[in-house]
Design a protein around this motif. Structure first.
Motif, PDB file in Angstrom:
ATOM      1  N   ASP A 185      -6.548   6.526  -2.423  1.00 42.06           N
ATOM      2  CA  ASP A 185      -5.834   6.467  -3.833  1.00 42.06           C
ATOM      3  C   ASP A 185      -6.714   7.089  -4.938  1.00 42.06           C
ATOM      4  OD1 ASP A 185      -4.052   5.043  -2.578  1.00 42.06           O
ATOM      5  OD2 ASP A 185      -4.517   2.835  -3.135  1.00 42.06           O
ATOM      6  N   ASP A 197      -0.754   5.196  -3.117  1.00 38.74           N
ATOM      7  CA  ASP A 197      -0.358   3.510  -2.860  1.00 38.74           C
ATOM      8  C   ASP A 197      -0.884   3.179  -1.449  1.00 38.74           C
ATOM      9  OD1 ASP A 197       0.447   3.095  -5.323  1.00 38.74           O
ATOM     10  OD2 ASP A 197       2.614   3.834  -4.907  1.00 38.74           O
ATOM     11  N   GLU A 201       0.461  -0.399  -1.058  1.00 37.05           N
ATOM     12  CA  GLU A 201       1.677  -0.497  -0.115  1.00 37.05           C
ATOM     13  C   GLU A 201       1.357  -0.150   1.275  1.00 37.05           C
ATOM     14  OE1 GLU A 201       4.777  -1.002  -1.409  1.00 37.05           O
ATOM     15  OE2 GLU A 201       3.574  -0.717  -3.635  1.00 37.05           O
TER      16      GLU A 201
END
Ligand code: HEM
Length: 512
Positions: A185, A197, A201
């Protein structure tokens, strides 16, 4: 009838002749490689003296680091690991080889997997020198300090947010995935203009593509012919294409953004630095494809290396409770005010034991443990004052073995940060080659150091760490008086095997 017999005799004689010639050629080559080259004097297994295949086999299994370490333990600092390859594990000789451009990077770097050469892959000293001049300032500590807020925000602060949520759920966390998440990230943010992400995520597409790209590079390095058979490695080539497209798109998006808004100043990140890179000597800038390739190199070189270093360090801390105790005490005493994140400069200045722990972890498990072949120049060279190596042969760098060389390191397999403390600590640190040395040393070192210090200092201040009862590795599993390490798997970078199971950890808030 006679003519059939005649042609049978002729073809049999021809066959015999050809097979005799081939056998003579093979036997001749074996003899020449084993006994009639200056390399013959270098110790090593017989099979390795006639072929590179044993080396490639262990490398393909992700065991280059263990393989060369075991060979060096048996044969000494210089080992013949292939018919034209010599592995070196002597620190001062390694520094000599790496010091200048005389020993060029070997052709193995020239995989041709990327459309253009990068600072890392080029074997041409002039291309490398130009690229390092163009980009040196990008990775300078002065510039990296200006990016520290972003590194903190998308790095350790983001990880703490996730881990706090896991604590609320009563769940264990996985440090390997956490460290990979933030490493990707942070690079996404600074090199691609947006986070991948991966942490929040759990989107691991980019990390998977990097893995496939590394596999592809390995395959075509050993068997260059496969470059032509794209259909055979469809999945690997698709991953490569996707990374190239993603990197080109990031550069194009930024250029578009700048031409739309003239907002160059607002983009103080690495992507912008790469786009603006200019050789101070000649004024030469990078082409669009070179910019994209350098962005992609940063992704490949700067993510798993840092994440794996963090994972190994966490493993050692968990395997040595007194080390964890002392580290936490040091950090919590030096930085009691938890409202502000601990920054790199202050951690470096006030936490010598953290430096010692990091160094000891990088000694025992370097995230980039080696291979890195260098071509011997036209005049040849003599290794360790003893072994003549002719031009054209390759010197393979084994940081893994040099870091466990018993003639340099007492108790080489033991985890002992103390060796880097006190008056001798500094000198000992200069023996470390985790970031390599010389002209092709890691240009991203400062970037990595900021991540390593800020992540470890802030996490150890905030949390107490404990291994789950069913942890397969830990202080409970001892061999020869030392906790057994999680085995490593090295495909260019080396990380712990089976992290899903092996890198689970239980965390609680330090004040609880
Ligand atoms: C703990 C983390 C890291 C470690 C252990 C590490 C280690 C190394 C090593 C051993 C080399 C030499 C490889 C060779 O000779 O082929 C290298 C080169 C390189 N590293 Fe790192 N690295 C780390 C982090 C980074 C980061 C964060 C970046 C960039 C964002 C980076 C970019 C590079 C580049 C571009 C080179 C090639 C330099 C050249 O050939 O001139 N590295 N690194």
């Amino acid at each position: 009838m006679l003519s059939t017999i005649y042609s049978f005799i002729l073809s049999s004689t021809l066959l015999l002749l050809v097979s005799t010639l081939v056998s003579l050629l093979v036997v001749g080559t074996i003899f020449k490689r084993a006994y009639f080259t200056p390399l013959s004097k270098i110790p090593g297994p017989f099979l390795n003296s006639i072929s590179n295949l044993p080396l490639y086999y262990h490398t393909a299994r992700g065991q280059y680091h263990k393989y060369t370490t075991s060979l060096h333990a048996k044969y000494g600092d210089t080992v013949r690991v292939g018919h034209d390859q010599v592995s070196l594990a002597n620190g001062s000789e390694l520094r000599r080889v790496l010091a200048t451009h005389s020993f060029r990077k070997g052709e193995a770097y020239n995989t041709g997997v990327l459309p253009v050469q990068t600072m890392f892959s080029t074997t041409d000293p002039e291309v490398n020198k130009t690229r390092r001049r163009q980009m040196g300032n990008t990775y300078s500590m002065a510039h990296m300090r200006t990016l520290e807020d972003a590194i903190l925000e998308h790095g350790v602060i983001s990880l703490i947010g996730c881990w706090d949520a896991e604590i609320k759920k009563g769940a264990d966390v996985n440090y390997f995935y956490g460290f990979n998440g933030i490493a990707f990230d942070v690079i996404g943010m600074l090199g691609y203009g947006k986070s991948f992400d991966m942490l929040r995520e759990n989107d691991i597409t980019v990390a998977n593509n990097i893995q496939k790209m590394i596999t592809l590079s390995g395959v075509v390095t050993i068997f260059p012919v496969f470059k032509r058979f794209t259909w055979l490695f469809k999945d690997l080539f698709a991953a490569r294409n996707s990374l190239i497209a993603m990197s080109q798109a990031a550069v194009a998006r930024r250029k578009q953004d700048i031409s739309n808004t003239n907002a160059q100043a607002a983009h103080a990140d690495i992507l912008q630095k790469i786009i603006d890179a200019k050789d101070p000597k000649t004024g030469q800038t990078l082409s669009h494809s070179q910019q994209s390739a350098e962005v992609m190199l940063m992704l490949g070189a700067g993510t798993e290396t840092t994440a794996n270093t963090l994972s190994w360090t966490m493993m050692y801390i968990l395997h040595h409770p007194p080390v964890q105790h002392r580290l936490c005490q040091d950090i919590r005493r030096a930085f009691p005010d938890k409202t502000n994140p601990i920054r790199y400069d202050e951690a470096k200045a006030q936490l010598p034991y953290l430096t010692a722990v990091l160094h000891e972890s990088m000694r025992l498990n370097s995230a980039a443990p080696g291979y890195f072949p260098r071509s011997v120049p036209a005049e040849g060279t003599t290794l360790c004052g003893q072994y003549r190596v002719p031009p054209g042969a390759h010197i393979c760098i084994s940081f893994a073995a040099s870091h466990r060389n018993p003639t340099v390191w007492a108790n080489p397999d033991g985890f002992d940060p103390e060796r880097f403390m006190g008056a001798d600590g500094e000198a000992r640190s200069s023996e470390l080659l985790a970031f390599s040395a010389g002209v092709r040393a890691c240009i991203g070192r400062n970037f990595a150091l900021i991540e390593l210090y800020t992540v470890l200092a802030n996490l150890l201040r905030k949390y107490n760490f404990e291994l789950p009862e069913d942890a397969p590795y830990g202080p409970h599993r001892i061999k020869d008086g030392i906790p057994v390490e999680i085995p490593g798997l090295a495909y260019t970078t080396c990380g712990p095997i089976n992290p899903l199971v092996n890198c689970r950890v239980r965390i609680t808030h330090a004040e609880d």
